[in-house]
Structure formats: C-alpha cells, structure tokens
Design an enzyme around this catalytic site. Structure first.
Site, mmCIF file in Angstrom:
data_model
loop_
_atom_site.group_PDB
_atom_site.id
_atom_site.type_symbol
_atom_site.label_atom_id
_atom_site.label_comp_id
_atom_site.label_asym_id
_atom_site.label_seq_id
_atom_site.Cartn_x
_atom_site.Cartn_y
_atom_site.Cartn_z
ATOM 1 C CB CYS A 35 61.741 54.778 24.164
ATOM 2 S SG CYS A 35 60.008 54.937 24.572
ATOM 3 C CB SER A 36 60.889 52.549 29.500
ATOM 4 O OG SER A 36 60.014 53.644 29.669
#
Length: 119
Positions: free
Chosen positions: A9-10
């Site tokens: 997840c960024s």
C-alpha cells in the site's frame, strides 16, 4: 505506537517514511499476516472512535462477495461487521496508527500521521 500496514500500500509506505523522518518510535504490524482478532478490532475501533463500517474497504472483492454494501449499519449489526473484518483483513482500512495516548488514527494523509505523532 504501532502501525498496521500492508507493505504493498502506497499510503502505508508514505506513513512509514514520515514516521522514520520524524524519528518516531513505532512497531510495524503487517496485519494481513498477523491478523487482528475480533476483540482487538473492537479495541482499535474504540480508540479510533469509529464504527466497523467506517474502516471497511467496501471496494475490495471480498466486500462485494459478502454484499457489505447492503449490510445494515447499526448497533445490532456491529458484531457481524467486526467478524467480517477479522475473517477478511484486506477489508480493514490502512494504515491504522495507535498513538501513545491511547487513541488511534487512520493514517491515510500526512496530516493524520502528524496528528498521531503529536499525541
């Protein structure tokens, strides 16, 4: 302080970068591997001051399979939502940061992460 992350997840990676830049003392929990149980989810919800549907990623395939969009969002349905989050941790919004003062935030923005740092 603990941060629940999915390494893919960024937003999680951004939160970790900010915590590192600020020299924060924290523990990383990869919640897809170290899945929180129902009681732990209830505790985090209390710390967040949110309901389970508030931290549910309703666009995930598992949410669609379960039909979550049609589930009632009321006290009587709360345990059903919590059970779904425990059984399908990908449904849990991320990252969640538990602050040192006993509260928690969903750290999807720099502002939210800084808020956790200030507690």
């Amino acid at each position: 302080m603990e941060i629940w992350i999915n390494p893919a997840c960024s937003k999680c990676r951004s939160a970790i970068s900010l915590l590192d830049a600020e020299g924060a003392d924290y523990t990383v929990r990869r919640y897809l591997e170290d899945v929180p149980g129902e009681d732990e989810i209830r505790e985090v919800l209390a710390r967040l001051g949110l309901e389970p549907w508030d931290i549910t990623r309703t666009g995930e395939p598992a949410a669609e399979e379960l039909g979550l969009k049609d589930w009632p969002r009321d006290d009587a349905s709360r345990d059903r939502w919590v059970a779904a989050l425990a059984a399908h941790p990908k449904l849990i919004q991320r990252p969640i940061i538990t602050a040192d003062d006993g509260t928690a935030v969903v750290g999807r923005s720099e502002e939210a992460v800084r808020d956790a740092l200030s507690r």
